[in-house]
Scaffold this active site. Sequence first.
Site, PDB file in Angstrom:
ATOM      1  N   ASN A  63       0.913  -1.276  -0.011  1.00 12.30           N
ATOM      2  CA  ASN A  63      -0.019  -0.001  -0.100  1.00 12.30           C
ATOM      3  C   ASN A  63       0.711   1.240   0.053  1.00 12.30           C
ATOM      4  O   ASN A  63       0.399   2.281  -0.595  1.00 12.30           O
ATOM      5  CB  ASN A  63      -0.786  -0.025   1.089  1.00 12.30           C
ATOM      6  CG  ASN A  63      -1.866  -0.966   1.002  1.00 12.30           C
ATOM      7  OD1 ASN A  63      -2.543  -1.329  -0.019  1.00 12.30           O
ATOM      8  ND2 ASN A  63      -2.257  -1.347   2.181  1.00 12.30           N
ATOM      9  N   LYS A  82      12.598  -0.555   0.355  1.00 11.23           N
ATOM     10  CA  LYS A  82      11.304  -0.116   0.095  1.00 11.23           C
ATOM     11  C   LYS A  82      11.169   1.244  -0.061  1.00 11.23           C
ATOM     12  O   LYS A  82      11.918   2.160   0.582  1.00 11.23           O
ATOM     13  CB  LYS A  82      10.576  -0.583   1.148  1.00 11.23           C
ATOM     14  CG  LYS A  82       9.188  -0.297   1.506  1.00 11.23           C
ATOM     15  CD  LYS A  82       8.352  -0.732   2.792  1.00 11.23           C
ATOM     16  CE  LYS A  82       6.915  -0.490   2.979  1.00 11.23           C
ATOM     17  NZ  LYS A  82       6.380  -1.436   3.962  1.00 11.23           N
ATOM     18  N   ASP A 175      -0.874  -6.954  12.902  1.00 12.05           N
ATOM     19  CA  ASP A 175      -1.121  -7.399  11.389  1.00 12.05           C
ATOM     20  C   ASP A 175      -0.478  -8.670  11.099  1.00 12.05           C
ATOM     21  O   ASP A 175       0.182  -8.803  10.044  1.00 12.05           O
ATOM     22  CB  ASP A 175      -0.819  -6.066  10.643  1.00 12.05           C
ATOM     23  CG  ASP A 175      -1.580  -6.334   9.327  1.00 12.05           C
ATOM     24  OD1 ASP A 175      -2.528  -7.169   9.173  1.00 12.05           O
ATOM     25  OD2 ASP A 175      -1.399  -5.751   8.295  1.00 12.05           O
TER      26      ASP A 175
END
Length: 321
Positions: A63, A82, A175
């Site tokens: 995301n 990233k 998560d």
Amino acid sequence: MALVRQRRNLNLRLPLPESPDCLPRCPLPLPPTLLSSSTTTITSQEVDRLSDLEKLKVLGHGNSGTVYQVRHKRTSAIYALKVVNGDCDTTVRRQIFREIEILRRTDSPFIIRCHGIFEKPSENISILMEYMDGGTLDTLLKSHGTLSELSLSNIACQVLDGLNYLHSQKIVHRDIKPANLLVNQKMEVKIADFGVSKIMCRSLEPCDSYVGTCAYMSPERFDPDTYGLNYNGYAADIWSLGLTILELYLGHFPLLSPEQTPDWATLMCAICFGEPPSLPESASEEFQSFINCCLQKDSSKRWTVSQLLSHPFISKNLKSS
Ligand SMILES: Nc1ncnc2c1ncn2[C@@H]1O[C@H](COP(=O)(O)OP(=O)(O)OP(=O)(O)O)[C@@H](O)[C@H]1O
């Protein structure tokens, strides 16, 4: 099969709340460099400039940004980088700052290691991480099929070691799921993706916001009054671990039958009103008991990390290795 594949690709992540009322009670301080005008932060001795890195390929998209496999030009060391767009919206920005804050604090062989953070005001933010050559447990399941009890005992043990470390640092991951557990060829498993994690300020602070991927959320996160006596968030990570291990054994998301549509309401009903999922009778007693201890709907009856580390499903494997 198509349904199973579709279910594995569930993107039922709930956004971080926007309203100030829902902000963490103990907001994380922004990492120093993100407040200051300094240009680059280095946490690694080895890589001190982004230009020292050569992009080899895209490893995946999340995301918040894109993850690349990169090579350090001088040493040829391989990393994962990233890259998050500097123009990202407030929610993504908050998630990435949270991830950076936690990566900076953590130092454990069971947590993905951060080798550097590079950012300039209004430019991309880049996080240099150790590279995990097996990808995620989600991709491993898709490419290699279901995993044996022995492998799962090994994986569960490593994730529990990681959670033990996080919980001792008062960090709740929030998560845990196959797509957030990275693996390498040595079958080392590391916890990643701290975008919705929370650093607890007080040990019994409630942890009640709807963040994370709702498919793996525990009953008390939907209904704290019924399932969350003394709810403090840590037990929610154990529920998610139980579902994750069960999914890796069964080969599909355990809470829904193939006919059910994996939308938010159906999932919430299955989690709160259904029986907790369990293993088929062919599974060993230890394994059944382990899953049962993780998937207690009442969070006060769910086993803690330290109890689970002594569970026979884990300790039997430790003795034989
Ligand atoms: N350290 C790493 N080593 C190898 N592959 C990685 C690594 N980190 C991420 N990846 C790959 O890149 C993909 C995207 O990772 P990323 O963390 O951006 O997205 P995500 O897990 O979907 O999280 P989010 O959407 O919350 O940002 C992962 O699914 C994984 O395949």
